[in-house]
Design an enzyme around this catalytic site. Sequence first.
Site, PDB file in Angstrom:
ATOM      1  N   ARG A 292       0.841  -1.200   0.000  1.00  0.00           N
ATOM      2  CA  ARG A 292       0.000   0.000   0.000  1.00  0.00           C
ATOM      3  C   ARG A 292       0.879   1.254   0.000  1.00  0.00           C
ATOM      4  O   ARG A 292       2.006   1.234   0.525  1.00  0.00           O
ATOM      5  CB  ARG A 292      -0.919   0.006   1.224  1.00  0.00           C
ATOM      6  CG  ARG A 292      -1.929  -1.159   1.234  1.00  0.00           C
ATOM      7  CD  ARG A 292      -2.783  -1.127   2.492  1.00  0.00           C
ATOM      8  NE  ARG A 292      -3.788  -2.192   2.469  1.00  0.00           N
ATOM      9  CZ  ARG A 292      -3.582  -3.423   2.920  1.00  0.00           C
ATOM     10  NH1 ARG A 292      -2.402  -3.754   3.432  1.00  0.00           N
ATOM     11  NH2 ARG A 292      -4.543  -4.337   2.852  1.00  0.00           N
TER      12      ARG A 292
ATOM     13  N   LYS B 106      -2.476  -2.505   7.765  1.00  0.00           N
ATOM     14  CA  LYS B 106      -3.906  -2.266   7.923  1.00  0.00           C
ATOM     15  C   LYS B 106      -4.545  -3.344   8.780  1.00  0.00           C
ATOM     16  O   LYS B 106      -5.421  -3.060   9.602  1.00  0.00           O
ATOM     17  CB  LYS B 106      -4.562  -2.217   6.544  1.00  0.00           C
ATOM     18  CG  LYS B 106      -6.051  -1.927   6.567  1.00  0.00           C
ATOM     19  CD  LYS B 106      -6.599  -1.829   5.152  1.00  0.00           C
ATOM     20  CE  LYS B 106      -8.092  -1.515   5.168  1.00  0.00           C
ATOM     21  NZ  LYS B 106      -8.642  -1.407   3.795  1.00  0.00           N
TER      22      LYS B 106
ATOM     23  N   HIS C 110      -2.457   3.901  -5.328  1.00  0.00           N
ATOM     24  CA  HIS C 110      -2.996   2.620  -4.862  1.00  0.00           C
ATOM     25  C   HIS C 110      -3.249   1.679  -6.038  1.00  0.00           C
ATOM     26  O   HIS C 110      -3.368   0.460  -5.863  1.00  0.00           O
ATOM     27  CB  HIS C 110      -4.303   2.867  -4.094  1.00  0.00           C
ATOM     28  CG  HIS C 110      -4.700   1.750  -3.195  1.00  0.00           C
ATOM     29  ND1 HIS C 110      -5.323   0.607  -3.652  1.00  0.00           N
ATOM     30  CD2 HIS C 110      -4.558   1.582  -1.853  1.00  0.00           C
ATOM     31  CE1 HIS C 110      -5.562  -0.200  -2.630  1.00  0.00           C
ATOM     32  NE2 HIS C 110      -5.107   0.362  -1.530  1.00  0.00           N
TER      33      HIS C 110
ATOM     34  N   ARG D   3      -1.473  -1.838  -7.033  1.00  0.00           N
ATOM     35  CA  ARG D   3      -1.931  -3.104  -6.458  1.00  0.00           C
ATOM     36  C   ARG D   3      -2.995  -3.758  -7.349  1.00  0.00           C
ATOM     37  O   ARG D   3      -2.970  -4.971  -7.596  1.00  0.00           O
ATOM     38  CB  ARG D   3      -2.480  -2.868  -5.051  1.00  0.00           C
ATOM     39  CG  ARG D   3      -1.407  -2.505  -4.049  1.00  0.00           C
ATOM     40  CD  ARG D   3      -1.959  -1.871  -2.776  1.00  0.00           C
ATOM     41  NE  ARG D   3      -2.965  -2.687  -2.095  1.00  0.00           N
ATOM     42  CZ  ARG D   3      -2.694  -3.702  -1.290  1.00  0.00           C
ATOM     43  NH1 ARG D   3      -1.433  -4.061  -1.084  1.00  0.00           N
ATOM     44  NH2 ARG D   3      -3.660  -4.361  -0.678  1.00  0.00           N
TER      45      ARG D   3
ATOM     46  N   HIS E  47      -4.454  -8.846   2.034  1.00  0.00           N
ATOM     47  CA  HIS E  47      -5.882  -8.723   2.302  1.00  0.00           C
ATOM     48  C   HIS E  47      -6.236  -9.647   3.456  1.00  0.00           C
ATOM     49  O   HIS E  47      -5.741 -10.769   3.537  1.00  0.00           O
ATOM     50  CB  HIS E  47      -6.703  -9.083   1.061  1.00  0.00           C
ATOM     51  CG  HIS E  47      -6.643  -8.028   0.004  1.00  0.00           C
ATOM     52  ND1 HIS E  47      -6.956  -8.266  -1.318  1.00  0.00           N
ATOM     53  CD2 HIS E  47      -6.287  -6.720   0.056  1.00  0.00           C
ATOM     54  CE1 HIS E  47      -6.816  -7.148  -2.009  1.00  0.00           C
ATOM     55  NE2 HIS E  47      -6.407  -6.199  -1.189  1.00  0.00           N
TER      56      HIS E  47
ATOM     57  N   TYR F 186      -1.548 -20.529   7.485  1.00  0.00           N
ATOM     58  CA  TYR F 186      -1.019 -21.393   6.434  1.00  0.00           C
ATOM     59  C   TYR F 186      -0.408 -20.557   5.312  1.00  0.00           C
ATOM     60  O   TYR F 186       0.672 -20.857   4.804  1.00  0.00           O
ATOM     61  CB  TYR F 186      -2.136 -22.269   5.877  1.00  0.00           C
ATOM     62  CG  TYR F 186      -1.694 -23.144   4.709  1.00  0.00           C
ATOM     63  CD1 TYR F 186      -0.920 -24.289   4.927  1.00  0.00           C
ATOM     64  CD2 TYR F 186      -2.040 -22.810   3.402  1.00  0.00           C
ATOM     65  CE1 TYR F 186      -0.502 -25.075   3.867  1.00  0.00           C
ATOM     66  CE2 TYR F 186      -1.625 -23.585   2.337  1.00  0.00           C
ATOM     67  CZ  TYR F 186      -0.864 -24.725   2.570  1.00  0.00           C
ATOM     68  OH  TYR F 186      -0.446 -25.487   1.507  1.00  0.00           O
TER      69      TYR F 186
END
Length: 409
Positions: free
Chosen positions: A246, A273, A336, A339, A362, A372
């Site tokens: 970001r 975030k 942004h 991304r 995310h 994992y």
Amino acid sequence: MAKSTPLTDTEIRKAKPTGKQYRLGDGKGLYLLVFPTGAKYWRLDYTINGTRKTYAIGIYPEVSLAKARKRKEKARELIAEGIDPVEHKRLVSVADRAAAQNTFESIALDWYARQEKSWKPGHARTVKSRLERNIFPWLGTASIKEIEAPKILSVLRRIEARGAGETAHRCNQIISQVFRYAIAAGLADRNPAADLRGALSPVRAQKMAALTDPHQVAALVRAMRGYEGDFITRIALQFSALSFARPGEIRHAEWSEINWIKKQWTIPADKMKMKQAHIVPLTTQALSLLRELYPLTGKGRYIFPSLRSRERPMSNNTILAALRRMGFAKEEMTAHGFRSTASTILHEHGFNHEVIERQLAHGRKDAVAAAYDRSQRLTERRAMMQWYADHLDELASGSRHDTSMTTIA
């Protein structure tokens, strides 16, 4: 030198100091007290509940003869009702001080000071700016108990009128939080901002503009490599395309977070975030950019410091301004947007959705799956990011023009 007949303005102006204080009477208890220093004070002698008292009306010439007489009449009206004007003045002063302490601005600043410690610096600056620019000029001096929903709505409508609908909604959230704080502190009885649900025009969530067409992406990469502005900005532009991070994470990146041996950048949890530490594998191209920049900023804290001070991170507008300078409109590309560009291209070429999402940091609701991803998919993420960096090189050089799907095993 006492005088019982009404005073005149001329007499007051010509009254000279003597070796001791004296009074010039105006009638009904009002008189001007003249001190040896030349200072002149209005006083009112009165009796209430059998006690003789004196009421300070003001200082001449700030308080004229006419104004002193008006204040005398108001005081005599209070006395006639059995109210001591001295006590009444004290209570009004106390109420005024309490009202001044309970203005929306004073309470909002107290709320802000308590919340700021838990916020990221960027968010804190945004909240402070919205208070100072959009809210305080119209609500700041009002007593918080006197603010009603229509008053708040008029403030928000003003913001909407300039096309800032999202900001209007955010400001209402801030106002509502201030009122909730005031209620908890016993300074307000209710939250009128809560009454505005549905009063503002809805704001549709908009995706950040990003280039996805291969020819446009190729043009973007070439433009970044040929950027003629600041050298640090040129490296930051290219690093943005290669890191998937970001904009705020890139701006606040520190050299201490780079592991040259493991070839990765570890972003601390407090900068993320989702409040979880995040690993960014560094491709050959990304490492090359950092090595090129290190002689210039490597002795400082930030990889991409401010153009004005090496002690602060790069401004949040620097990358955006560079994109505009290169000719990319706000509808085409944002800071942004790098991304989204990466996500779109990787999905189109068959990369695993979970691996892409993990590298974009995310959030995952499934804690087991998230663990994992962090522990088992780093190798996949490294390969994916190196493929993407090579892909951008190929697009920029013109050696890749196809837009066909490439299935990744």
